[in-house]
Write a protein that holds these residues in place. Sequence first.
Motif, mmCIF file in Angstrom:
data_model
loop_
_atom_site.group_PDB
_atom_site.id
_atom_site.type_symbol
_atom_site.label_atom_id
_atom_site.label_comp_id
_atom_site.label_asym_id
_atom_site.label_seq_id
_atom_site.Cartn_x
_atom_site.Cartn_y
_atom_site.Cartn_z
ATOM 1 N N HIS A 116 0.812 -1.231 0.000
ATOM 2 C CA HIS A 116 0.000 0.000 0.000
ATOM 3 C C HIS A 116 0.843 1.278 0.000
ATOM 4 O O HIS A 116 0.493 2.266 -0.615
ATOM 5 C CB HIS A 116 -0.955 -0.011 1.197
ATOM 6 C CG HIS A 116 -2.127 0.909 1.046
ATOM 7 N ND1 HIS A 116 -3.340 0.685 1.608
ATOM 8 C CD2 HIS A 116 -2.269 2.076 0.371
ATOM 9 C CE1 HIS A 116 -4.182 1.661 1.299
ATOM 10 N NE2 HIS A 116 -3.550 2.522 0.548
ATOM 11 N N TRP A 117 1.927 1.268 0.743
ATOM 12 C CA TRP A 117 2.823 2.429 0.730
ATOM 13 C C TRP A 117 4.229 1.980 1.041
ATOM 14 O O TRP A 117 4.439 0.890 1.559
ATOM 15 C CB TRP A 117 2.355 3.525 1.702
ATOM 16 C CG TRP A 117 2.253 3.114 3.139
ATOM 17 C CD1 TRP A 117 3.260 3.043 4.055
ATOM 18 C CD2 TRP A 117 1.060 2.728 3.858
ATOM 19 N NE1 TRP A 117 2.783 2.634 5.288
ATOM 20 C CE2 TRP A 117 1.430 2.443 5.187
ATOM 21 C CE3 TRP A 117 -0.298 2.601 3.499
ATOM 22 C CZ2 TRP A 117 0.515 2.039 6.160
ATOM 23 C CZ3 TRP A 117 -1.211 2.193 4.475
ATOM 24 C CH2 TRP A 117 -0.795 1.922 5.774
ATOM 25 N N SER A 118 5.166 2.832 0.711
ATOM 26 C CA SER A 118 6.555 2.469 0.949
ATOM 27 C C SER A 118 6.944 2.802 2.388
ATOM 28 O O SER A 118 6.541 3.831 2.919
ATOM 29 C CB SER A 118 7.449 3.252 -0.011
ATOM 30 O OG SER A 118 8.785 3.020 0.328
ATOM 31 N N THR A 119 7.715 1.937 2.997
ATOM 32 C CA THR A 119 8.178 2.195 4.372
ATOM 33 C C THR A 119 9.589 2.776 4.352
ATOM 34 O O THR A 119 10.239 2.862 5.390
ATOM 35 C CB THR A 119 8.175 0.898 5.204
ATOM 36 O OG1 THR A 119 9.039 -0.021 4.546
ATOM 37 C CG2 THR A 119 6.788 0.305 5.337
ATOM 38 N N ASN A 150 2.216 4.313 -3.897
ATOM 39 C CA ASN A 150 2.918 5.393 -3.192
ATOM 40 C C ASN A 150 4.426 5.164 -3.170
ATOM 41 O O ASN A 150 5.058 5.152 -2.105
ATOM 42 C CB ASN A 150 2.360 5.538 -1.766
ATOM 43 C CG ASN A 150 0.902 5.929 -1.782
ATOM 44 O OD1 ASN A 150 0.518 6.880 -2.453
ATOM 45 N ND2 ASN A 150 0.072 5.184 -1.082
ATOM 46 N N ILE A 151 4.950 4.985 -4.340
ATOM 47 C CA ILE A 151 6.358 4.674 -4.490
ATOM 48 C C ILE A 151 6.997 5.733 -5.378
ATOM 49 O O ILE A 151 6.347 6.258 -6.273
ATOM 50 C CB ILE A 151 6.482 3.252 -5.116
ATOM 51 C CG1 ILE A 151 7.889 2.697 -5.022
ATOM 52 C CG2 ILE A 151 6.014 3.186 -6.551
ATOM 53 C CD1 ILE A 151 8.064 1.804 -3.870
ATOM 54 N N GLY A 152 8.262 6.055 -5.111
ATOM 55 C CA GLY A 152 8.975 7.006 -5.952
ATOM 56 C C GLY A 152 9.841 6.278 -6.964
ATOM 57 O O GLY A 152 10.012 5.054 -6.882
ATOM 58 N N SER A 181 -2.889 16.983 -8.485
ATOM 59 C CA SER A 181 -1.926 16.274 -7.628
ATOM 60 C C SER A 181 -0.583 17.007 -7.617
ATOM 61 O O SER A 181 -0.224 17.673 -8.592
ATOM 62 C CB SER A 181 -1.756 14.818 -8.079
ATOM 63 O OG SER A 181 -1.342 14.759 -9.421
ATOM 64 N N PRO A 182 0.170 16.880 -6.519
ATOM 65 C CA PRO A 182 1.459 17.553 -6.450
ATOM 66 C C PRO A 182 2.504 16.728 -7.204
ATOM 67 O O PRO A 182 2.257 15.567 -7.528
ATOM 68 C CB PRO A 182 1.758 17.544 -4.946
ATOM 69 C CG PRO A 182 1.086 16.305 -4.459
ATOM 70 C CD PRO A 182 -0.113 16.073 -5.321
ATOM 71 N N ASN A 315 1.179 12.075 -0.528
ATOM 72 C CA ASN A 315 1.052 11.040 0.490
ATOM 73 C C ASN A 315 2.331 11.035 1.330
ATOM 74 O O ASN A 315 3.428 10.911 0.770
ATOM 75 C CB ASN A 315 0.840 9.683 -0.191
ATOM 76 C CG ASN A 315 0.595 8.581 0.816
ATOM 77 O OD1 ASN A 315 1.426 8.327 1.680
ATOM 78 N ND2 ASN A 315 -0.548 7.942 0.716
ATOM 79 N N PRO A 316 2.212 11.188 2.665
ATOM 80 C CA PRO A 316 3.420 11.324 3.493
ATOM 81 C C PRO A 316 4.323 10.084 3.464
ATOM 82 O O PRO A 316 5.498 10.159 3.826
ATOM 83 C CB PRO A 316 2.875 11.563 4.908
ATOM 84 C CG PRO A 316 1.457 11.101 4.868
ATOM 85 C CD PRO A 316 0.978 11.251 3.455
#
Length: 320
Positions: A116-119, A150-152, A181-182, A315-316
């Motif tokens: 879901h998101w990167s840690t 949510n990955i760069g 979106s940013p 997304n933080p």
Amino acid sequence: MKKKIGLGTWSWGNKFFWNYKVSSDEELFETFSEALNQGFSFIDTADSYGTGSLSGRSEKLIGQFLQRVIKAKKNNIQIATKLAPYPWRIGRQGFSKPFKKSLNRLNNQLDIVQLHWSTEKYNPWQDFQLLHNLCDLIDEGFQFQIGLSNIGPKRLLKIIHFLKDKNKRVSSVQVQFSLLSPNNEKQKHIKKICDQNKIDFLAYSPLAFGILCQDPSITDTGKRSLLRNFIFQTYSKPTLELRNVMKEISNARSASLAQVALNWCFYQGVIPIVGLRKKKQVLDICNVFKWDLTQREFEMLETASKSCVKKLPDNPFSSL
Ligand SMILES: NC(=O)c1ccc[n+]([C@@H]2O[C@H](COP(=O)([O-])OP(=O)(O)OC[C@H]3O[C@@H](n4cnc5c(N)ncnc54)[C@H](OP(=O)(O)O)[C@@H]3O)[C@@H](O)[C@H]2O)c1
């Protein structure tokens, strides 16, 4: 590229942001059923969707709805969930139980499992342990593809190589991508990497939670949660110019603002995941299949988007 739309279900079970009510479940089924009728082939959910005691509600509803549709239709859709890398889901077994719970809620139809998101920012070792876990599950015989969210670009490249070593691949990447979106330049960089590696690029919140669907000539009186109302009010003035440009295009095309926002995604070869909970919204956005933006219209939108000074927050948990 053929236009493809994903059905987003974050609001299904979310009281806090989306004012979800259990009494709306039949309307959600109608929405789901119409989306399948219209040829939607991708449904997006997450194990964290559903607030408080409704945790897992979105997956549960999809599982129940799947039981109510005919097999031929079920076979044409991909169900994608996202597993949350909560700090307590650690080690190479961290996702094993949550994965099986999601599979169960989804009536055993689960085609894509996304991180879901990167840690990376907070506990960088965890991504790789959990991805290892997903590879193990596939090796045990569970059949699904691996996706990221949510990955760069830097982290994405690392994970592509990590999975390649295990004879696996990233099948999709979903990030926030819309006219509001940013960091759209960063997202376009990710899209390039996706294209080079045959990875689907999925745009989440393509309507900016619905802000982009607000007619600029009408005073907003929508009934929403306190938080969503506050966000709509905050963005009303700063997005006026952008929405005026969208309106100019939508008038010329006899289309809705939602269609303009989605065609901006399609122009760039992106698959939008749209949050929907009404049948009439499905019917409206399906009209994007009938028309395309011209280069001039796309450039008008790009200019208006770049000039809009107030973008949605990033997304933080997104990584570099
Ligand atoms: N990976 C992640 O971290 C992440 C984060 C956010 C979202 N997502 C995924 O992306 C999906 C979509 O994003 P989102 O739900 O944030 O927002 P969105 O798609 O940008 O906006 C959805 C809202 O727009 C309004 N809308 C939809 N179609 C419309 C139409 N034709 N005309 C007028 N208004 C319309 C609806 O508001 P009303 O319902 O109030 O009418 C709807 O709830 C989510 O459901 C989820 O699956 C993923």
